[in-house]
Design an enzyme around this catalytic site. Structure first.
Site, PDB file in Angstrom:
ATOM      1  N   GLU A 109       0.813  -1.203   0.000  1.00 17.03           N
ATOM      2  CA  GLU A 109       0.000   0.000   0.000  1.00 17.03           C
ATOM      3  C   GLU A 109       0.850   1.257   0.000  1.00 17.03           C
ATOM      4  OE1 GLU A 109      -3.943  -1.703   2.205  1.00 17.03           O
ATOM      5  OE2 GLU A 109      -2.644  -0.360   3.323  1.00 17.03           O
ATOM      6  N   CYS A 122       3.281   8.308   1.525  1.00 19.15           N
ATOM      7  CA  CYS A 122       3.898   7.322   2.407  1.00 19.15           C
ATOM      8  C   CYS A 122       4.128   6.052   1.584  1.00 19.15           C
ATOM      9  CB  CYS A 122       2.939   7.069   3.570  1.00 19.15           C
ATOM     10  SG  CYS A 122       3.552   5.912   4.772  1.00 19.15           S
ATOM     11  N   CYS A 129       7.116  -7.299   6.854  1.00 15.98           N
ATOM     12  CA  CYS A 129       8.335  -6.845   7.525  1.00 15.98           C
ATOM     13  C   CYS A 129       8.894  -8.029   8.308  1.00 15.98           C
ATOM     14  CB  CYS A 129       8.011  -5.687   8.476  1.00 15.98           C
ATOM     15  SG  CYS A 129       9.465  -4.944   9.258  1.00 15.98           S
ATOM     16  N   CYS A 133       7.717  -5.659  15.684  1.00  9.35           N
ATOM     17  CA  CYS A 133       7.377  -4.690  16.722  1.00  9.35           C
ATOM     18  C   CYS A 133       5.957  -4.996  17.178  1.00  9.35           C
ATOM     19  CB  CYS A 133       7.490  -3.271  16.174  1.00  9.35           C
ATOM     20  SG  CYS A 133       9.118  -2.946  15.490  1.00  9.35           S
ATOM     21  N   CYS A 136       2.814  -3.117  15.931  1.00  3.60           N
ATOM     22  CA  CYS A 136       2.692  -2.859  14.487  1.00  3.60           C
ATOM     23  C   CYS A 136       2.055  -4.040  13.767  1.00  3.60           C
ATOM     24  CB  CYS A 136       4.068  -2.576  13.909  1.00  3.60           C
ATOM     25  SG  CYS A 136       4.046  -2.343  12.116  1.00  3.60           S
ATOM     26  N   GLU A 185      10.877  -2.448   6.553  1.00  4.82           N
ATOM     27  CA  GLU A 185      12.009  -1.733   7.143  1.00  4.82           C
ATOM     28  C   GLU A 185      12.960  -1.341   6.001  1.00  4.82           C
ATOM     29  OE1 GLU A 185      13.307  -0.325  10.024  1.00  4.82           O
ATOM     30  OE2 GLU A 185      14.819   0.105   8.516  1.00  4.82           O
ATOM     31  N   SER A 216      12.313   6.363   7.454  1.00  5.56           N
ATOM     32  CA  SER A 216      12.077   5.970   8.841  1.00  5.56           C
ATOM     33  C   SER A 216      12.650   4.581   9.092  1.00  5.56           C
ATOM     34  CB  SER A 216      10.572   5.969   9.125  1.00  5.56           C
ATOM     35  OG  SER A 216      10.334   5.504  10.438  1.00  5.56           O
ATOM     36  N   LEU A 239      11.536   5.274  17.899  1.00  2.00           N
ATOM     37  CA  LEU A 239      12.182   5.063  19.201  1.00  2.00           C
ATOM     38  C   LEU A 239      11.247   4.304  20.146  1.00  2.00           C
ATOM     39  CD1 LEU A 239      14.855   5.813  20.618  1.00  2.00           C
ATOM     40  CD2 LEU A 239      13.677   7.804  21.543  1.00  2.00           C
ATOM     41  N   CYS A 358      -0.765   4.675  10.402  1.00  2.00           N
ATOM     42  CA  CYS A 358       0.463   3.927  10.687  1.00  2.00           C
ATOM     43  C   CYS A 358       0.173   2.557  11.261  1.00  2.00           C
ATOM     44  CB  CYS A 358       1.287   4.636  11.758  1.00  2.00           C
ATOM     45  SG  CYS A 358       1.789   6.257  11.299  1.00  2.00           S
TER      46      CYS A 358
HETATM   47  N1  SAH Z   1       9.913   0.032   9.588  1.00  3.71           N
HETATM   48  C1  SAH Z   1      10.114   1.427   9.657  1.00  3.71           C
HETATM   49  C2  SAH Z   1       9.184   2.177   8.759  1.00  3.71           C
HETATM   50  C3  SAH Z   1       7.713   2.055   9.112  1.00  3.71           C
HETATM   51  S1  SAH Z   1       7.257   3.639   9.606  1.00  3.71           S
HETATM   52  C4  SAH Z   1      10.004   1.887  11.078  1.00  3.71           C
HETATM   53  O1  SAH Z   1       9.545   1.110  11.905  1.00  3.71           O
HETATM   54  O2  SAH Z   1      10.420   3.000  11.358  1.00  3.71           O
HETATM   55  C5  SAH Z   1       5.796   3.442  10.420  1.00  3.71           C
HETATM   56  C6  SAH Z   1       5.792   4.179  11.735  1.00  3.71           C
HETATM   57  O3  SAH Z   1       4.560   3.888  12.353  1.00  3.71           O
HETATM   58  C7  SAH Z   1       6.880   3.684  12.669  1.00  3.71           C
HETATM   59  O4  SAH Z   1       7.311   4.701  13.521  1.00  3.71           O
HETATM   60  C8  SAH Z   1       6.119   2.645  13.444  1.00  3.71           C
HETATM   61  O5  SAH Z   1       6.772   2.350  14.640  1.00  3.71           O
HETATM   62  C9  SAH Z   1       4.795   3.313  13.625  1.00  3.71           C
HETATM   63  N2  SAH Z   1       3.701   2.373  13.914  1.00  3.71           N
HETATM   64  C10 SAH Z   1       3.618   1.066  13.611  1.00  3.71           C
HETATM   65  N3  SAH Z   1       2.471   0.554  14.069  1.00  3.71           N
HETATM   66  C11 SAH Z   1       1.790   1.555  14.648  1.00  3.71           C
HETATM   67  C12 SAH Z   1       0.523   1.646  15.287  1.00  3.71           C
HETATM   68  N4  SAH Z   1      -0.273   0.596  15.385  1.00  3.71           N
HETATM   69  N5  SAH Z   1       0.157   2.844  15.770  1.00  3.71           N
HETATM   70  C13 SAH Z   1       0.949   3.917  15.634  1.00  3.71           C
HETATM   71  N6  SAH Z   1       2.148   3.900  15.046  1.00  3.71           N
HETATM   72  C14 SAH Z   1       2.574   2.731  14.556  1.00  3.71           C
HETATM   73 FE1  SF4 Z   2       8.551  -3.434  10.751  1.00  2.00          FE
HETATM   74 FE2  SF4 Z   2       8.538  -0.790  11.268  1.00  2.00          FE
HETATM   75 FE3  SF4 Z   2       6.384  -2.335  11.790  1.00  2.00          FE
HETATM   76 FE4  SF4 Z   2       8.571  -2.596  13.250  1.00  2.00          FE
HETATM   77  S1  SF4 Z   2       7.269  -0.755  13.109  1.00  2.00           S
HETATM   78  S2  SF4 Z   2       7.336  -4.286  12.438  1.00  2.00           S
HETATM   79  S3  SF4 Z   2      10.162  -2.261  11.773  1.00  2.00           S
HETATM   80  S4  SF4 Z   2       7.237  -1.888   9.794  1.00  2.00           S
END
Ligand code: SAH
Ligand code: SF4
Length: 389
Positions: A109, A122, A129, A133, A136, A185, A216, A239, A358
């Site tokens: 997407e 975006c 991935c 996390c 996520c 990632e 990111s 972070l 996100c």
């Molecule tokens: N993998 C990279 C790029 C993805 S960016 C990374 O993790 O940085 C997507 C952003 O949304 C990241 O900061 C991720 O941590 C955040 N994110 C993921 N799941 C989320 C959620 N359920 N609610 C809010 N932010 C989320």
């Molecule tokens: Fe992958 Fe980023 Fe989601 Fe973590 S937050 S699982 S690194 S997409």
């Protein structure tokens, strides 16, 4: 590459069904070499580049700076491919989401977020991935593969197609900014991401400046320096926790690259200064990382780094193990960070009605069955074992 990420999948083909080679995603040098090999002069590659990336042409017939016989010859051997749009959703707030299908059936997407003075796209870097996390949804997906440079650039081209931006105006563009914040990632697919971003930045093409591109990362420390040196794009770091103890749990990559190493890599990120700050993304999870003490620890942790802090209210998804912090907690947290001198905008959730926020990409608005929930746990356990193994 591990077992999960090498799932036997094929990307947007270099050669299409009619045996034509896709020109999208080739670097300038590769395109020149290709044209020379095809018996054309080097400057033909420049002309093609302009048609493909400045004018958005997908049909050689319209490329009128090339003689008709050349166009015909090119059309027999080459194609300018786009992925198939399987869904095109528009939110009541103007956010738009495209679900794109690659020829192997895998879907990714891209999301367009219009704002008053700009528009941000975006972009995804992987199908799924390999990381897990906990907050996520992308991390729960079983199939993972890298997107090719062509597939990454094509997301930008497709948004331009849909928004009617060929050629893009110098000011007031709908796609003025790019964030590598979609699925995946980006620093685990660095080569393809770098190649794609160089095409996107090229001044005689899509021409989006490195100052308007943000990558990111969850903290792939060994790749951060190279990313800064070679691409010099803005960096955002997910972070989300201020202690190794918590970050180890919610972001398993922390077990490999702990906070101290991550913060050092941020401090040394090439080109970072007060005019060009690192964005620290911090997802607000109720009762986990959202206390005033966490806010103060965050300020201490980032001391001396030119930083912006982006507070993201957690977007829940079916089966998610956490909840969003209360508005009050987010506000108190933000105030502490603000008083310490950091800009700390709270990211307004956009496109919630089309699941464009996100960490929600490709998730369904359904309740999970117990079996599905168990399956997700299994996938997470498998991927975690690979990360630590
Ligand atoms: N993998 C990279 C790029 C993805 S960016 C990374 O993790 O940085 C997507 C952003 O949304 C990241 O900061 C991720 O941590 C955040 N994110 C993921 N799941 C989320 C959620 N359920 N609610 C809010 N932010 C989320
Ligand atoms: Fe992958 Fe980023 Fe989601 Fe973590 S937050 S699982 S690194 S997409």
């Amino acid at each position: 590459m591990n077992a999960i990420s090498t799932a036997a999948l094929s990307p947007l083909p270099r050669i299409d069904a009619e045996g034509r080679k896709n020109l999208v995603g080739l670097s300038r040098e590769e395109l020149e070499a290709e044209m020379l090999g095809f018996g054309l002069e080097k400057f033909r590659a420049r002309q093609l580049w302009h048609w493909i990336y400045h004018r958005g042409a997908t049909d050689f017939a319209v490329m009128t700076t090339l003689a008709k016989p050349v166009r015909d010859k090119l059309a027999e051997a080459y194609a300018v491919l786009r992925p198939t749009v399987v869904r095109d959703l528009k939110s009541t707030d103007g956010t738009r989401k495209w679900l794109l299908r690659m020829p192997d059936g895998q879907e990714v997407e891209s999301v367009h977020i219009p704002e008053e003075d700009r528009g941000t796209l975006c972009v995804s870097s992987q199908v799924g991935c390999t990381l897990t996390c906990r907050f996520c949804h992308t991390g729960t997906q079983r199939l993972v593969r890298n997107l090719t440079a062509a597939e990454i650039v094509a997301q930008v081209m497709l948004a331009r197609d849909a928004l009617g931006e060929w050629p893009a105006p110098p000011d007031g563009r709908m796609v003025s900014n790019i964030v590598m914040m979609g699925m995946g990632e980006p620093l685990f697919n660095y080569e393809n991401v770098a190649k794609a971003l160089k095409i996107v930045m090229d001044g005689d093409g899509i021409s989006i400046s490195k100052r308007r591109i943000t990558l990111s990362t969850s903290g792939v420390v060994p790749m951060m320096k190279r990313c800064g040196e070679e691409l010099n794009v803005n960096l955002a770091v997910s972070l989300h926790a201020v202690t190794d103890e918590l970050r180890d749990i919610i972001m398993p990559i922390n077990r490999k690259y702990p906070l101290r190493e991550l913060i050092d890599a941020c401090r040394n990120y090439p080109g970072v200064n007060n005019a060009r700050r690192i964005t620290f993304e911090y997802v607000m999870l109720k009762g986990l990382n959202d206390s005033p003490a966490d806010a103060r620890a965050l300020v201490n942790l980032l001391r001396g780094i030119p930083a912006k802090i982006n507070l993201i209210p957690f977007n829940p998804w079916p089966g998610a193990p956490y909840e969003r912090s209360t508005d009050r907690a987010i506000q108190v947290f933000g105030d502490i960070v603000n008083h310490a001198g950091y800009a700390s905008p709270v990211r307004t959730p956009r496109g919630e009605d089309i699941m464009a926020a996100c960490g929600q990409l490709k998730s369904e608005s359904m309740k999970l069955t117990a079996a599905e929930r168990a399956r997700i746990q299994e996938v997470i356990a498998e991927k975690d074992a690979e990360l630590t193994g």
